[in-house]
Structures are given as structure tokens and as C-alpha cells.
Design a protein around this motif. Structure first.
Motif, PDB file in Angstrom:
ATOM      1  N   PHE A 527      48.342  71.796  35.517  1.00 39.79           N
ATOM      2  CA  PHE A 527      48.809  70.808  36.472  1.00 39.79           C
ATOM      3  C   PHE A 527      47.650  69.868  36.799  1.00 39.79           C
ATOM      4  N   LEU A 528      47.990  68.626  37.095  1.00 43.31           N
ATOM      5  CA  LEU A 528      47.003  67.640  37.523  1.00 43.31           C
ATOM      6  C   LEU A 528      47.182  67.352  39.011  1.00 43.31           C
ATOM      7  N   TYR A 529      46.164  66.801  39.615  1.00 41.21           N
ATOM      8  CA  TYR A 529      46.276  66.352  40.997  1.00 41.21           C
ATOM      9  C   TYR A 529      45.358  65.165  41.204  1.00 41.21           C
ATOM     10  N   ARG A 530      45.613  64.422  42.275  1.00 37.85           N
ATOM     11  CA  ARG A 530      44.793  63.235  42.577  1.00 37.85           C
ATOM     12  C   ARG A 530      43.570  63.682  43.369  1.00 37.85           C
ATOM     13  N   SER A 531      42.438  63.617  42.721  1.00 38.59           N
ATOM     14  CA  SER A 531      41.206  64.155  43.289  1.00 38.59           C
ATOM     15  C   SER A 531      40.221  63.039  43.632  1.00 38.59           C
ATOM     16  N   ASN A 532      39.432  63.274  44.661  1.00 36.88           N
ATOM     17  CA  ASN A 532      38.310  62.375  44.948  1.00 36.88           C
ATOM     18  C   ASN A 532      36.987  63.144  44.950  1.00 36.88           C
ATOM     19  N   LEU A 533      36.983  64.317  44.307  1.00 40.01           N
ATOM     20  CA  LEU A 533      35.746  65.084  44.193  1.00 40.01           C
ATOM     21  C   LEU A 533      34.787  64.376  43.240  1.00 40.01           C
ATOM     22  N   GLU A 534      33.619  64.100  43.729  1.00 35.31           N
ATOM     23  CA  GLU A 534      32.555  63.519  42.907  1.00 35.31           C
ATOM     24  C   GLU A 534      31.221  63.734  43.627  1.00 35.31           C
ATOM     25  N   PRO A 535      30.777  65.007  43.689  1.00 38.19           N
ATOM     26  CA  PRO A 535      29.559  65.305  44.460  1.00 38.19           C
ATOM     27  C   PRO A 535      28.360  64.509  43.968  1.00 38.19           C
ATOM     28  N   ARG A 536      27.512  64.137  44.909  1.00 32.24           N
ATOM     29  CA  ARG A 536      26.297  63.415  44.560  1.00 32.24           C
ATOM     30  C   ARG A 536      25.219  63.736  45.593  1.00 32.24           C
ATOM     31  N   TYR A 537      23.996  63.729  45.146  1.00 33.26           N
ATOM     32  CA  TYR A 537      22.894  63.917  46.078  1.00 33.26           C
ATOM     33  C   TYR A 537      22.342  62.558  46.478  1.00 33.26           C
ATOM     34  N   VAL A 538      21.531  62.552  47.505  1.00 36.71           N
ATOM     35  CA  VAL A 538      20.997  61.308  48.065  1.00 36.71           C
ATOM     36  C   VAL A 538      19.476  61.375  48.017  1.00 36.71           C
ATOM     37  N   ASN A 539      18.869  60.367  47.451  1.00 34.64           N
ATOM     38  CA  ASN A 539      17.410  60.317  47.399  1.00 34.64           C
ATOM     39  C   ASN A 539      16.837  60.087  48.792  1.00 34.64           C
ATOM     40  N   SER A 540      15.664  60.625  49.020  1.00 28.63           N
ATOM     41  CA  SER A 540      15.060  60.568  50.351  1.00 28.63           C
ATOM     42  C   SER A 540      14.772  59.145  50.807  1.00 28.63           C
ATOM     43  N   ASP A 541      14.653  58.200  49.852  1.00 21.24           N
ATOM     44  CA  ASP A 541      14.358  56.829  50.277  1.00 21.24           C
ATOM     45  C   ASP A 541      15.542  56.177  50.984  1.00 21.24           C
ATOM     46  N   ARG A 542      16.699  56.823  50.950  1.00 19.96           N
ATOM     47  CA  ARG A 542      17.864  56.308  51.685  1.00 19.96           C
ATOM     48  C   ARG A 542      17.949  56.878  53.101  1.00 19.96           C
ATOM     49  N   ILE A 543      17.158  57.879  53.390  1.00 18.47           N
ATOM     50  CA  ILE A 543      17.199  58.498  54.719  1.00 18.47           C
ATOM     51  C   ILE A 543      16.496  57.590  55.717  1.00 18.47           C
ATOM     52  N   LEU A 544      17.212  57.207  56.765  1.00 24.69           N
ATOM     53  CA  LEU A 544      16.669  56.306  57.773  1.00 24.69           C
ATOM     54  C   LEU A 544      15.954  57.055  58.888  1.00 24.69           C
ATOM     55  N   GLY A 545      16.367  58.282  59.157  1.00 24.67           N
ATOM     56  CA  GLY A 545      15.719  59.045  60.220  1.00 24.67           C
ATOM     57  C   GLY A 545      16.534  60.257  60.605  1.00 24.67           C
ATOM     58  N   GLY A 546      15.986  61.020  61.541  1.00 19.94           N
ATOM     59  CA  GLY A 546      16.651  62.224  62.013  1.00 19.94           C
ATOM     60  C   GLY A 546      17.231  62.044  63.401  1.00 19.94           C
ATOM     61  N   ALA A 547      18.457  62.519  63.609  1.00 17.25           N
ATOM     62  CA  ALA A 547      19.100  62.454  64.930  1.00 17.25           C
ATOM     63  C   ALA A 547      18.526  63.572  65.791  1.00 17.25           C
ATOM     64  N   VAL A 548      17.744  63.213  66.799  1.00 14.62           N
ATOM     65  CA  VAL A 548      16.991  64.224  67.560  1.00 14.62           C
ATOM     66  C   VAL A 548      17.494  64.429  68.981  1.00 14.62           C
ATOM     67  N   PHE A 549      18.247  63.446  69.520  1.00 15.92           N
ATOM     68  CA  PHE A 549      18.648  63.599  70.920  1.00 15.92           C
ATOM     69  C   PHE A 549      19.921  62.806  71.194  1.00 15.92           C
ATOM     70  N   ARG A 550      20.872  63.441  71.877  1.00 19.75           N
ATOM     71  CA  ARG A 550      22.116  62.785  72.303  1.00 19.75           C
ATOM     72  C   ARG A 550      21.946  62.410  73.774  1.00 19.75           C
ATOM     73  N   PHE A 551      21.957  61.092  74.041  1.00 17.07           N
ATOM     74  CA  PHE A 551      21.672  60.650  75.408  1.00 17.07           C
ATOM     75  C   PHE A 551      22.897  60.085  76.139  1.00 17.07           C
ATOM     76  N   TRP A 552      24.034  59.987  75.455  1.00 22.48           N
ATOM     77  CA  TRP A 552      25.232  59.465  76.109  1.00 22.48           C
ATOM     78  C   TRP A 552      26.458  60.068  75.452  1.00 22.48           C
ATOM     79  N   PRO A 553      27.467  60.407  76.222  1.00 14.72           N
ATOM     80  CA  PRO A 553      27.622  60.288  77.671  1.00 14.72           C
ATOM     81  C   PRO A 553      26.805  61.339  78.417  1.00 14.72           C
ATOM     82  N   PRO A 554      26.620  61.142  79.717  1.00 11.71           N
ATOM     83  CA  PRO A 554      25.774  62.059  80.491  1.00 11.71           C
ATOM     84  C   PRO A 554      26.205  63.518  80.394  1.00 11.71           C
ATOM     85  N   SER A 555      27.513  63.742  80.271  1.00  9.40           N
ATOM     86  CA  SER A 555      27.999  65.123  80.225  1.00  9.40           C
ATOM     87  C   SER A 555      27.623  65.832  78.927  1.00  9.40           C
ATOM     88  N   ARG A 556      27.172  65.066  77.920  1.00 10.03           N
ATOM     89  CA  ARG A 556      26.861  65.671  76.616  1.00 10.03           C
ATOM     90  C   ARG A 556      25.390  65.478  76.239  1.00 10.03           C
TER      91      ARG A 556
END
Length: 561
Positions: A527-556
């Protein structure tokens, strides 16, 4: 002090020469505008030196204040063209810009109100003129422009405020959450160049990062559009996003995801469990910590979190149904399934009117081409398929091949392939029984109403709906060996990312386009199916930074885990 001010003019002239662009296109403006800026600065400075007037000193200060920002813009404008600047030129220009920037700050410090009298005693005797309302307005505008430019530099090289646009990281991040992304350790580059701060850290599994989306086209034009949109986004403090595609829809760029695969390993996901294998390992092993981040059933979240979720991909009932299918395919008895498939094929052959004459494989394939075996379509067209197989020469031969060809070589290399093959077998057994029941009803000349209301058909179609449902969610719960191939692993300085909300995350598992794929590539009648699987890795030069702190909303407010 005057000599120091003229030295700035000299350094600026050198920067302007380095910004020269051979040709007649937009980057030529970099040299022209920088030259105009320098000429006006030189004339303003000369007028001040002749008269040592406070008003003219204020103009000199303004030129010095804007020098770093002006030449930063010149740097970018020079690199908009199709001809990239040599890397060595980028490095020299960046170093010169840093020198000019530091030198400008030193001059501004020395020319401050408290210190300027030391260098220009005449200014002490001059009275401060009264400022008009118009002058105050201009000062406010000037302060806002300089603040915006400073924010731009801070966002590019130090940290950025990022607004969460989707639910791909629920429950860690909800839509509208604001997070601080630290950029410096990731080695940010000057826009449109490879020159910048050296990368100072490697990331580990579990880190939440922001990175440019690799699914969108690369190239200078795309890079320029992306930079302009980021510029507007940052200068409006995340209020305006003009990063849209050709259809006017907002691009999913940049992305915020969690690192789930690191250099030196091969990955695979089966039934929602992530597996990893490194060089020298005998087999894949489950990545235990991934289970602490992966969120599959949003209905199981605490009420306080569920209330913030806008979209639930699956109900609790649907999720449990999905788990039941995975249990069935995991526990499938291959020998019993092969025997059932053989008996179904034999029964159909026995009831088909007339015997098939000799038919070649090529003619057999034309009865129902392999390209037409899409699972949903096959179940929807089950009645027509049964009539075709009953009436055409080779119909029973095709059906026998469809049901049993996989039994010739039932072994599969890895867990993903085995589970995929089992899913294909389960669906085939239901489809085979449905074709068999259709044939019985057709040959018994049942009425259309009786055919449609037949309880056995209804039960089989209900089973078919279960597999149709599961295959629609298959690509969120599974992907095969990645990178594929013996001895292939995620390379150095590359990572694999997924969103925590696995049913609602277009991440590095997926392509933005769908293609027809075999559920079991080892079965030519799969059987066939409509797939969007296409794994790929990302080179480090595309990384903009690390998410280190959630400051809004105040409750979170808090540090992401």
C-alpha cells in the motif's frame, strides 16, 4: 583632541574605500553614501575647529554617535549584490568597524559636557542657548533612532526577544510566550557575511534553540529578504513580522525546537519512541530522556495548561485507538498472517469465474498499477476493485501476488521497517477479506441495498477506517533510520531538532511537500500513502541562539526545561 577627531575621519575614509563595489548596482551606494557621510563629517569638524562653537560641537558629536550605525549599514549594503565579498575583506572590514566603534565611544566620552572644557576651554565661557520645542522633538526622535539601532546590534550579537508563534513546543511554550534567546555563544555573524563572533559552545540533547528554517530556499536574495524582515521584527520589538512567502502567509522562520539528535549518532522513531545508535553499537537503543519532553496526548496535561492550548490534534479516544493499532502491529504473528493471506488468495481464486490464462508480469501489473495502490483510495474503491479482479484475465493472479508476495521475504532490517511491514500486512488482511466478501455478494447477485448494508462489509470497512486513521498520523509517530546508510551518522557541527508537541510540529522530520511512499518498501505490492517524511539535520551555522528564559506572560516566567 582635534587630531583625534581627524583620525576618526581617516579611519572612516579607509572603511569607505573597503566598501567600494565594482559595477553598477545597488551595492555601489555603499561607497557613495559612506563617502558623503565622511565629507559632511569633515566639513562639520573643520567649521568647529575654526570657531570652537558649542552648537557646531553638538553637530560633530552627532556625526560621531551615528558613525558606528552608518558604517554598519554600509557594510550590509555593500554585500547585497550578487558578487560576494571575499572572506578576508569581510574580516578586515569587521575589525575596522569594531575599531571605529570603540574609538567613537572613547571620543564621545572625552567630548561629554563634563570633560570637553578640558580640551576646548573657550566652550566654558559660552552660554547654553535656550532650546525650542522643535529642538526637543528632534532630540526625542534622535534618541529613538539611536535606541532602535542599538537594539538591532544587541539583538544581532548578544540576545533577542522571541515571540512563540505556534504550538509546536507545547507545553514548554504556548503561543504568545516571550523568551530571551542568547546569541553570543552560538557565534553570530555580521549580516550577509561569514565574519563574526567565533562559536563558543556545542549544544547537547535537550537544549531548546532558535534557528533559521532550512526548508526555505538559500541564496543572497532570500538572505537579504530574511535580514530585512528580521530587522523590522527586532526594531518593532516583535510587534511587526513581514517575513512572508509568495502567497502572503507568514513564514515559519526562525524556528524554536528542541535538539533531539547530536553529532555522531543515527536516529529512528517507532511508535513515538526515539531510538539512537552510535558507531560501534550493535543496535538502536531508546533515548530515555526524550520521553520527558515528547508530548503526545495533550488531553493528559494539567487543566491550567490545557486551557492555554488552542488546538488538540487528537482526542483522548483517538489517541488510545492509535496506541491500539501500534500494539496490534507490534504483536503480529507473521506466520499466522502469512497463512491467512494465502487462504484468502486461494478462496478468491476458487470462486472467480473461469481460470486465468497465462499472463506475464508486465500485463499483471497493468491490472492495478503499483502507482495506484494508495491505501485510502484502494479502500474507497473496494467494490470496483473486486468487480475488476472477478472479470479480467489475471485478476486472481494479481490478487494472489498482492496478498502473498511479501511472504517470500518477510524479514526486515530494523524495527521501523518491521513495524511498517506489519502495518501493511494488517491493512492487506482487512482489504483481502473485504475483496473476498465483495466477490461473494457480487456472485450471489445481491441487490445494491443488500450490498451496502451487509454487516460483514460494514465491520471490515470499520477496521479499514482504523488503518486509514493511523496512516494519517504515521509520520508524526515514526521515521526510519536517519541518516540512512551503513556508516552514516549526523556529522560534526550538525543537529536534529523536533518540537515537543509531536503531533503539531513541522520540524526536521518533515518536508513541506508530500510524496507517495510505500508503507513497506520491501513489498512491491505495498500500500502507498501520502508522506512528508524527509528527515534532515541542521548545521550549527544556522543556529541563532539558545532559549534561556521565558519572561512573558508573568504567570509563566521561568527557565525552560
Amino acid at each position: 583632541m582635534t587630531k583625534r577627531l581627524y583620525i576618526l575621519a581617516g579611519l572612516s575614509a579607509v572603511f569607505s574605500l573597503l566598501s567600494f563595489y565594482p559595477g553598477f548596482s545597488l551595492p555601489v551606494l555603499a561607497f557613495i553614501l559612506s563617502a558623503i557621510f565622511i565629507v559632511f563629517y569633515f566639513l562639520t569638524l573643520t567649521q568647529f575647529v575654526k570657531t570652537e562653537d558649542k552648537k557646531k560641537l553638538g553637530r560633530v558629536r552627532k556625526f560621531i554617535e551615528y558613525t558606528p550605525f552608518a558604517f554598519f549599514a554600509v557594510f550590509i549594503l555593500r554585500r547585497i549584490g550578487d558578487k560576494p565579498a571575499p572572506f578576508a575583506l569581510d574580516i578586515i572590514t569587521v575589525l575596522l568597524w569594531i575599531g571605529i566603534t570603540v574609538y567613537s565611544f572613547v571620543l564621545l566620552f572625552q567630548l561629554s559636557e563634563k570633560r570637553v572644557d578640558k580640551y576646548y576651554p573657550k566652550l566654558k565661557k559660552q552660554e547654553q542657548k535656550h532650546k525650542t520645542i522643535g529642538h526637543h522633538i528632534l532630540e526625542w526622535i534622535d534618541a529613538l533612532i539611536q535606541a532602535a539601532c542599538l537594539v538591532l546590534l544587541i539583538n544581532l550579537f548578544f540576545f533577542q526577544l522571541y515571540a512563540i508563534p505556534s504550538e509546536s513546543m507545547v507545553p514548554e511554550f504556548m503561543i504568545g510566550d516571550r523568551v530571551i534567546v542568547v546569541k553570543t555563544p552560538s557565534g553570530p555573524k555580521f549580516p550577509l557575511s561569514e565574519a563574526g563572533i567565533p562559536r563558543m559552545r556545542n549544544y547537547k540533547r535537550g537544549d531548546i534553540i532558535v534557528f533559521s528554517n532550512p526548508h526555505y530556499e538559500d541564496g543572497k536574495k532570500s538572505e537579504v529578504r530574511s535580514f530585512i524582515s528580521q530587522l523590522v521584527y527586532m526594531l518593532t520589538f516583535t510587534a511587526v513580522n513581514i517575513n512572508k512567502d509568495e502567497f502572503g502567509n507568514l513564514k515559519a522562520d526562525p524556528l524554536v525546537k528542541r535538539i533531539t539528535g547530536v553529532p555522531g549518532e543515527k536516529l529512528m522513531m517507532v511508535d513515538g519512541i526515539l531510538y539512537s545508535k552510535k558507531a560501534g553499537d550493535d543496535d538502536f537503543s531508546a533515548v530515555q530522556e526524550d520521553a520527558t519532553w515528547a508530548t503526545w496526548d495533550l488531553n493528559s496535561l494539567p487543566l491550567s495548561q490545557r486551557e492555554m492550548v488552542r488546538y488538540f490534534p487528537l482526542s483522548e479516544e483517538a489517541y488510545n485507538l492509535l496506541l491500539s493499532v501500534e500494539s496490534m502491529r507490534a504483536n503480529l504473528n507473521i506466520s499466522e498472517a502469512a497463512e491467512s493471506a494465502r487462504l484468502i488468495a486461494e478462496e478468491f481464486e476458487a470462486m472467480k469465474p473461469g481460470r486465468d490464462t497465462d499472463i506475464s508480469f508486465e500485463n499483471l501489473e497493468q491490472i492495478i498499477p503499483f502507482s495506484k495502490l494508495e491505501l485510502t483510495d484502494m479502500f474507497m474503491n473496494n467494490e470496483q476493485t473486486a468487480r475488476t479482479l472477478l472479470t479480467v484475465n489475471g485478476g486472481s493472479a494479481w490478487f494472489t501476488s498482492f496478498m502473498t508476495d511479501w511472504t517470500r521475504n518477510p524479514e526486515r532490517e530494523n524495527l521501523f521497517d518491521r513495524r511498517s511491514a506489519n502495518l501493511n500486512i494488517l491493512a492487506k488482511l482487512v482489504f483481502g477479506r473485504l475483496i473476498l466478501r465483495n466477490a461473494q455478494l457480487i456472485l450471489n447477485n445481491t441487490t445494491s441495498a443488500e450490498f451496502r448494508s451487509d454487516p460483514q462489509r460494514a465491520s471490515l470497512l470499520a477496521d479499514a477506517d482504523i488503518y486509514r486513521f493511523y496512516i494519517s498520523a504515521h509520520d508524526q509517530r515514526n521515521f526510519g533510520e536517519f541518516p540512512e546508510g551503513e556508516g552514516k551518522f549526523i556529522p560534526e557541527n550538525a543537529y536534529f531538532m523536533m518540537g515537543d508537541n509531536r503531533f503539531n510540529s513541522m520540524d526536521m522530520r518533515h518536508s513541506y511537500n508530500r510524496h507517495m511512499a510505500a508503507i513497506d518498501p520491501g513489498d512491491k505490492y505495498s500500500f502507498l500513502y501520502r508522506s512528508n517524511l524527509e528527515p534532515r539535520y541542521v548545521n550549527s551555522d544556522r543556529i541563532l541562539g539558545g532559549a534561556v528564559f521565558r519572561f512573558w506572560p508573568p504567570s509563566r516566567i521561568g527557565v525552560p526545561e
